[in-house]
Design an enzyme around this catalytic site. Sequence first.
Site, PDB file in Angstrom:
ATOM      1  N   PRO A   2       0.847  -1.200   0.000  1.00 26.94           N
ATOM      2  CG  PRO A   2       0.147  -0.902   2.204  1.00 26.94           C
ATOM      3  CD  PRO A   2       0.841  -1.874   1.307  1.00 26.94           C
ATOM      4  CD  GLU A   3       2.507   4.465  -3.789  1.00 34.24           C
ATOM      5  OE1 GLU A   3       2.789   5.640  -3.534  1.00 34.24           O
ATOM      6  OE2 GLU A   3       2.631   3.963  -4.912  1.00 34.24           O
ATOM      7  CE  LYS A  54       4.517   2.724   1.681  1.00 34.34           C
ATOM      8  NZ  LYS A  54       5.289   1.895   0.750  1.00 34.34           N
ATOM      9  NE  ARG A 120       2.093 -13.169  -0.664  1.00 36.49           N
ATOM     10  CZ  ARG A 120       2.773 -12.528  -1.607  1.00 36.49           C
ATOM     11  NH1 ARG A 120       2.207 -11.564  -2.295  1.00 36.49           N
ATOM     12  NH2 ARG A 120       4.020 -12.858  -1.847  1.00 36.49           N
ATOM     13  NE  ARG A 273       9.215   0.180  -8.317  1.00 35.24           N
ATOM     14  CZ  ARG A 273       8.660   0.616  -7.193  1.00 35.24           C
ATOM     15  NH1 ARG A 273       9.395   1.045  -6.197  1.00 35.24           N
ATOM     16  NH2 ARG A 273       7.344   0.614  -7.052  1.00 35.24           N
TER      17      ARG A 273
END
Length: 283
Positions: A2-3, A54, A120, A273
Amino acid sequence: MPELPEVETIRLGLQRKIISLKIKNIEVLNQKSFHGESDLLKNKVIKNIWRKAKVLGIELESDLVLLIHLKMSGQLIYQGIEKFIGGHPTKDMIREMPNKSTRVILHFSDNSKLYFNDQRKFGWIKLVSASELKLFNFLQTLGPEPLEKEFSWEVLKANLLRHKGQPVKVAILDQRVVSGVGNIYACEGLFHSKLDPSTKVSKLLDKEFIKLHAGIVRALKDGVKYGGSTKTHFVNEEGKKGFFLDHAFVYGREGEPCKICKNEIKKIKLGGRGTYFCPNCQK
Ligand SMILES: [Zn+2]
């Protein structure tokens, strides 16, 4: 992962549901998902929820803090009279709780519950004291919070200048420069500031640092406004998907026309990226 806007969306939603609730007990179904003495949580009232990058911090009575990191597949689901669902969407998240990926359950004295699901098992919850919090390297080495006053253009400039030789896009992703900003919001912030993502940090002028600062803040605020992005698999309250990417200017729009000048959005790789930008607007 997530950002920042996705985690902030969860914080805002959870805040409306669990502040001032008292914890009755905690059920740990997977030992690796919870660190700390769970008995300390009994009868403690939730006072506040903050976010640093986060990580979510749930402040309790007696100076205790529950730290939560959702990592790749974490979900936080509150079930009371009302429901709150936040985290990576799965089909079963709107169904009956607990389910097979439930790792920790907080039971509140009004019989409502907060489920921490994590398929996970990379996510975690840690119970620490306020003084222990200061020892967390992870939180100490993070850069300034981009939506707080501490993040000024001068601070951004000073932090970026530690990476003089790097393309500005790569430097922004260093969490010590500014915390919680990942690939999506770095691309969008650069678009708003009209800077070519490949520009070396050493070439930037003060007026460009000022524009870059404003651009990053705008991108993140838009992200929170639209409830995060579906790309990173986040949903907001009541399981509605975030729709920030419908509003993105460059991210994920390779080959499509720029929303400002109609030229084609390009994708290149910087520091490994995917980097999206408009070669006409961002010179
Ligand atoms: Zn353009």
